[in-house]
Design an enzyme around this catalytic site. Sequence first.
Site, PDB file in Angstrom:
ATOM      1  N   ARG A 162      -9.762   6.676   3.704  1.00  0.00           N
ATOM      2  CA  ARG A 162      -8.586   7.032   3.963  1.00  0.00           C
ATOM      3  C   ARG A 162      -8.139   8.398   3.847  1.00  0.00           C
ATOM      4  O   ARG A 162      -7.091   8.803   3.388  1.00  0.00           O
ATOM      5  CB  ARG A 162      -7.653   6.356   2.757  1.00  0.00           C
ATOM      6  N   SER A 232      -1.900  -2.255   2.812  1.00  0.00           N
ATOM      7  CA  SER A 232      -1.933  -2.197   1.471  1.00  0.00           C
ATOM      8  C   SER A 232      -1.272  -0.891   1.051  1.00  0.00           C
ATOM      9  O   SER A 232      -1.176   0.151   1.591  1.00  0.00           O
ATOM     10  CB  SER A 232      -3.424  -1.370   1.429  1.00  0.00           C
ATOM     11  N   GLU A 328      -1.719   4.604  -0.877  1.00  0.00           N
ATOM     12  CA  GLU A 328      -2.150   4.959   0.411  1.00  0.00           C
ATOM     13  C   GLU A 328      -0.920   5.320   1.307  1.00  0.00           C
ATOM     14  O   GLU A 328      -1.009   6.257   2.018  1.00  0.00           O
ATOM     15  CB  GLU A 328      -2.683   3.661   0.923  1.00  0.00           C
TER      16      GLU A 328
HETATM   17  P1  FAD Z   1       3.218   6.523  10.932  1.00  0.00           P
HETATM   18  O1  FAD Z   1       3.600   5.468   9.786  1.00  0.00           O
HETATM   19  O2  FAD Z   1       4.099   6.502  11.718  1.00  0.00           O
HETATM   20  O3  FAD Z   1       2.819   8.104  10.352  1.00  0.00           O
HETATM   21  C1  FAD Z   1       1.860   7.893   9.204  1.00  0.00           C
HETATM   22  C2  FAD Z   1       1.675   9.544   8.858  1.00  0.00           C
HETATM   23  O4  FAD Z   1       1.370  10.170   9.775  1.00  0.00           O
HETATM   24  C3  FAD Z   1       3.036  10.128   8.693  1.00  0.00           C
HETATM   25  O5  FAD Z   1       2.797  11.056   7.527  1.00  0.00           O
HETATM   26  C4  FAD Z   1       3.581  10.918   9.782  1.00  0.00           C
HETATM   27  O6  FAD Z   1       4.291  12.012   9.500  1.00  0.00           O
HETATM   28  C5  FAD Z   1       2.257  11.134  10.383  1.00  0.00           C
HETATM   29  N1  FAD Z   1       1.970  11.166  11.725  1.00  0.00           N
HETATM   30  C6  FAD Z   1       2.168  10.277  12.537  1.00  0.00           C
HETATM   31  N2  FAD Z   1       1.993  10.684  13.960  1.00  0.00           N
HETATM   32  C7  FAD Z   1       1.603  11.978  13.892  1.00  0.00           C
HETATM   33  C8  FAD Z   1       1.022  12.562  15.055  1.00  0.00           C
HETATM   34  N3  FAD Z   1       1.083  12.413  16.209  1.00  0.00           N
HETATM   35  N4  FAD Z   1       0.560  13.872  14.702  1.00  0.00           N
HETATM   36  C9  FAD Z   1       0.516  14.537  13.209  1.00  0.00           C
HETATM   37  N5  FAD Z   1       0.855  13.566  12.308  1.00  0.00           N
HETATM   38  C10 FAD Z   1       1.537  12.281  12.654  1.00  0.00           C
HETATM   39  N6  FAD Z   1      -4.514   0.744   7.723  1.00  0.00           N
HETATM   40  C11 FAD Z   1      -5.855   0.681   7.729  1.00  0.00           C
HETATM   41  O7  FAD Z   1      -6.453   1.709   7.460  1.00  0.00           O
HETATM   42  N7  FAD Z   1      -6.505  -0.438   7.909  1.00  0.00           N
HETATM   43  C12 FAD Z   1      -5.889  -1.673   7.718  1.00  0.00           C
HETATM   44  O8  FAD Z   1      -6.332  -2.429   7.924  1.00  0.00           O
HETATM   45  C13 FAD Z   1      -4.478  -1.560   7.961  1.00  0.00           C
HETATM   46  N8  FAD Z   1      -3.544  -2.632   8.060  1.00  0.00           N
HETATM   47  C14 FAD Z   1      -2.253  -2.710   8.015  1.00  0.00           C
HETATM   48  C15 FAD Z   1      -1.496  -3.824   8.142  1.00  0.00           C
HETATM   49  C16 FAD Z   1      -0.066  -3.761   8.105  1.00  0.00           C
HETATM   50  C17 FAD Z   1       0.504  -5.186   8.037  1.00  0.00           C
HETATM   51  C18 FAD Z   1       0.652  -2.706   8.102  1.00  0.00           C
HETATM   52  C19 FAD Z   1       2.025  -2.688   8.264  1.00  0.00           C
HETATM   53  C20 FAD Z   1      -0.212  -1.300   7.954  1.00  0.00           C
HETATM   54  C21 FAD Z   1      -1.625  -1.361   7.983  1.00  0.00           C
HETATM   55  N9  FAD Z   1      -2.308  -0.176   7.911  1.00  0.00           N
HETATM   56  C22 FAD Z   1      -3.695  -0.217   7.900  1.00  0.00           C
HETATM   57  C23 FAD Z   1      -1.552   1.076   7.772  1.00  0.00           C
HETATM   58  C24 FAD Z   1      -1.461   1.778   9.066  1.00  0.00           C
HETATM   59  O9  FAD Z   1      -1.240   0.678  10.052  1.00  0.00           O
HETATM   60  C25 FAD Z   1      -2.129   2.709   9.479  1.00  0.00           C
HETATM   61  O10 FAD Z   1      -2.130   3.850   8.603  1.00  0.00           O
HETATM   62  C26 FAD Z   1      -1.902   3.447  11.088  1.00  0.00           C
HETATM   63  O11 FAD Z   1      -2.574   4.275  11.508  1.00  0.00           O
HETATM   64  C27 FAD Z   1      -0.339   4.237  10.799  1.00  0.00           C
HETATM   65  O12 FAD Z   1       0.161   4.439  12.250  1.00  0.00           O
HETATM   66  P2  FAD Z   1       1.579   4.861  12.421  1.00  0.00           P
HETATM   67  O13 FAD Z   1       1.599   5.329  13.712  1.00  0.00           O
HETATM   68  O14 FAD Z   1       2.576   3.726  12.205  1.00  0.00           O
HETATM   69  O15 FAD Z   1       1.907   5.925  11.453  1.00  0.00           O
HETATM   70  N1  EPU Z   2      -8.156  -9.814  -4.078  1.00  0.00           N
HETATM   71  C1  EPU Z   2      -7.705 -10.435  -4.996  1.00  0.00           C
HETATM   72  N2  EPU Z   2      -6.288 -10.689  -5.074  1.00  0.00           N
HETATM   73  C2  EPU Z   2      -5.783 -10.284  -3.954  1.00  0.00           C
HETATM   74  C3  EPU Z   2      -6.083  -9.348  -3.125  1.00  0.00           C
HETATM   75  C4  EPU Z   2      -7.543  -9.293  -3.132  1.00  0.00           C
HETATM   76  O1  EPU Z   2      -8.428 -11.100  -5.905  1.00  0.00           O
HETATM   77  O2  EPU Z   2      -4.282 -10.409  -4.269  1.00  0.00           O
HETATM   78  C5  EPU Z   2      -9.760  -9.415  -3.955  1.00  0.00           C
HETATM   79  C6  EPU Z   2     -10.160 -10.184  -2.716  1.00  0.00           C
HETATM   80  O3  EPU Z   2     -10.594 -11.654  -3.042  1.00  0.00           O
HETATM   81  C7  EPU Z   2     -11.777  -9.583  -2.403  1.00  0.00           C
HETATM   82  C8  EPU Z   2     -11.256  -8.177  -2.760  1.00  0.00           C
HETATM   83  O4  EPU Z   2      -9.903  -8.132  -3.636  1.00  0.00           O
HETATM   84  O5  EPU Z   2     -12.549  -9.869  -3.432  1.00  0.00           O
HETATM   85  C9  EPU Z   2     -10.815  -7.097  -1.567  1.00  0.00           C
HETATM   86  O6  EPU Z   2      -9.684  -7.899  -0.888  1.00  0.00           O
HETATM   87  P1  EPU Z   2      -9.523  -7.705   0.529  1.00  0.00           P
HETATM   88  O7  EPU Z   2     -10.741  -8.085   1.401  1.00  0.00           O
HETATM   89  O8  EPU Z   2      -8.218  -8.532   0.932  1.00  0.00           O
HETATM   90  O9  EPU Z   2      -9.453  -6.500   1.159  1.00  0.00           O
HETATM   91  P2  EPU Z   2      -8.577  -4.979   0.276  1.00  0.00           P
HETATM   92  O10 EPU Z   2      -9.621  -4.183  -0.495  1.00  0.00           O
HETATM   93  O11 EPU Z   2      -7.537  -5.593  -0.642  1.00  0.00           O
HETATM   94  C10 EPU Z   2      -9.150  -3.486   2.274  1.00  0.00           C
HETATM   95  C11 EPU Z   2      -8.296  -2.412   2.908  1.00  0.00           C
HETATM   96  C12 EPU Z   2      -7.481  -3.032   4.147  1.00  0.00           C
HETATM   97  C13 EPU Z   2      -8.478  -3.832   5.196  1.00  0.00           C
HETATM   98  C14 EPU Z   2      -9.232  -4.887   4.201  1.00  0.00           C
HETATM   99  C15 EPU Z   2     -10.397  -5.445   5.282  1.00  0.00           C
HETATM  100  C16 EPU Z   2      -7.513  -0.465   1.651  1.00  0.00           C
HETATM  101  C17 EPU Z   2      -6.584   0.163   0.454  1.00  0.00           C
HETATM  102  N3  EPU Z   2      -7.228  -1.762   2.108  1.00  0.00           N
HETATM  103  O12 EPU Z   2      -7.970  -4.290   1.480  1.00  0.00           O
HETATM  104  O13 EPU Z   2      -6.509  -1.932   4.744  1.00  0.00           O
HETATM  105  O14 EPU Z   2      -7.712  -4.425   6.196  1.00  0.00           O
HETATM  106  O15 EPU Z   2      -9.932  -4.221   3.070  1.00  0.00           O
HETATM  107  O16 EPU Z   2     -11.229  -4.608   5.430  1.00  0.00           O
HETATM  108  O17 EPU Z   2      -8.851   0.080   1.775  1.00  0.00           O
HETATM  109  C18 EPU Z   2      -4.532  -0.832   4.636  1.00  0.00           C
HETATM  110  O18 EPU Z   2      -5.189   0.156   4.474  1.00  0.00           O
HETATM  111  O19 EPU Z   2      -3.311  -0.888   4.945  1.00  0.00           O
HETATM  112  C19 EPU Z   2      -5.174  -2.285   4.740  1.00  0.00           C
HETATM  113  C20 EPU Z   2      -4.776  -3.192   4.874  1.00  0.00           C
END
Ligand code: FAD
Ligand code: EPU
Length: 345
Positions: A162, A232, A328
């Site tokens: 991250r 997250s 995050e």
């Molecule tokens: P924004 O939220 O619009 O911007 C994020 C930051 O980047 C801000 O500080 C902004 O100023 C800056 N920024 C944006 N665009 C630019 C640019 N072109 N140049 C310079 N700076 C810029 N993340 C994960 O890593 N793994 C996941 O599994 C994951 N799952 C998600 C699930 C859900 C339901 C949600 C809502 C979010 C999840 N995220 C996850 C977080 C998010 O999707 C990512 O961080 C994504 O890359 C953010 O993209 P955005 O375009 O919305 O960025």
């Molecule tokens: N868990 C619990 N209770 C909960 C949630 C999780 O016990 O309420 C346990 C799960 O059972 C598992 C462990 O925690 O053993 C990890 O949970 P999960 O697999 O759901 O993944 P996570 O660590 O919570 C991370 C990333 C996600 C990404 C998933 C899958 C971060 C901060 N989050 O979540 O990214 O999608 O793994 O790889 O690293 C994001 O960054 O926004 C995001 C959604």
Amino acid sequence: MSHQYPSLQADNTLGLAIRAHHRIIADTPEAILTAWQRAERHQQPFILLGEGSNVLFLDDFAGTVVLNRIKGINIQEQDDSWKIHVGAGENWHALVESTLREGIAGLENLALIPGMAGSAPIQNIGAYGVELKDVCAYVDVLDLRTGETARLSQQECAFGYRDSIFKHQYQQGYAITALGLSLSKQWRPVLTYGDLTRLNPATATPQDVFDAVCRMRRSKLPDPRVTGNVGSFFKNPLVSREQADRLMSAYPDMPHYPQACGEVKLAAGWLIDQCQLKGFRLGGAAVHQQQALVLINADQASSQDIVELARTVRARVGQKFDVWLEPEVRFIGAQGECNAVEIIS
Ligand code: FAD
Ligand code: EPU
């Protein structure tokens, strides 16, 4: 802020009712540059946004918000790989789907992550055993002070968990305008995480992996179009081997992931869950019932509701485990980004 100012409610996936002085859609690097120069002349704050899926606005924004919508996808075939140049304002998930449709594999584990392609390198998006760094060839970045664009190689991006150079040296005064991906034709499925371990590596197709990832995500993560959230809310914490051992002897079932650096990553969602916080509500904000690491806008939450909830979650986990979670999500105040840890400490 008065109602005459544009709303950002549809521009942040938490769905907070925030406004900004100016809201500009930019579909070229020049448009971003012009907006930045104008904000500088008026000494106004400036921020770029993709889809607002990783930001928490603390207040109305006292300046210009530029929505990056630079489009364009160019795919070139080489002997051993596909080279893809993507405009920063292309939707990430649509890119994952369109490459799969073209028979190009490698992005399937990163399906359904909201946001723009140009935002993906900033926190090195990751899910289900794959991170952006595994497929990234380069990032194009516009220096807003000089108007020059530089191409940073994968190594120069300094990707970590991250983390990347775009949260440090290239955080202020730079705009990401494009992303280069390199996807090997020698596809090997990554099946190390969750339900993916049940797939057979000899027969699983990229589409099977994509479908399994989408199923897992839909079962745990709320759809921002229905329930406001930013995925997250906190990062998974890294602790020392000694602290992990102490916690393991008290909680033998605790999920833990030893890292190459010697530290151990813990699951923040598990830690929050152990504090009985699933479903816990404060004002309009709540801890998601299916995934405790996700904070939701349950009912017309204010920024303050989300901040108070995050502060409570951090304090409860800290008191129980002596592990202090860090957001995050990026916290954006009226004048620009703020220190998220300070705000919820
Ligand atoms: P924004 O939220 O619009 O911007 C994020 C930051 O980047 C801000 O500080 C902004 O100023 C800056 N920024 C944006 N665009 C630019 C640019 N072109 N140049 C310079 N700076 C810029 N993340 C994960 O890593 N793994 C996941 O599994 C994951 N799952 C998600 C699930 C859900 C339901 C949600 C809502 C979010 C999840 N995220 C996850 C977080 C998010 O999707 C990512 O961080 C994504 O890359 C953010 O993209 P955005 O375009 O919305 O960025
Ligand atoms: N868990 C619990 N209770 C909960 C949630 C999780 O016990 O309420 C346990 C799960 O059972 C598992 C462990 O925690 O053993 C990890 O949970 P999960 O697999 O759901 O993944 P996570 O660590 O919570 C991370 C990333 C996600 C990404 C998933 C899958 C971060 C901060 N989050 O979540 O990214 O999608 O793994 O790889 O690293 C994001 O960054 O926004 C995001 C959604």
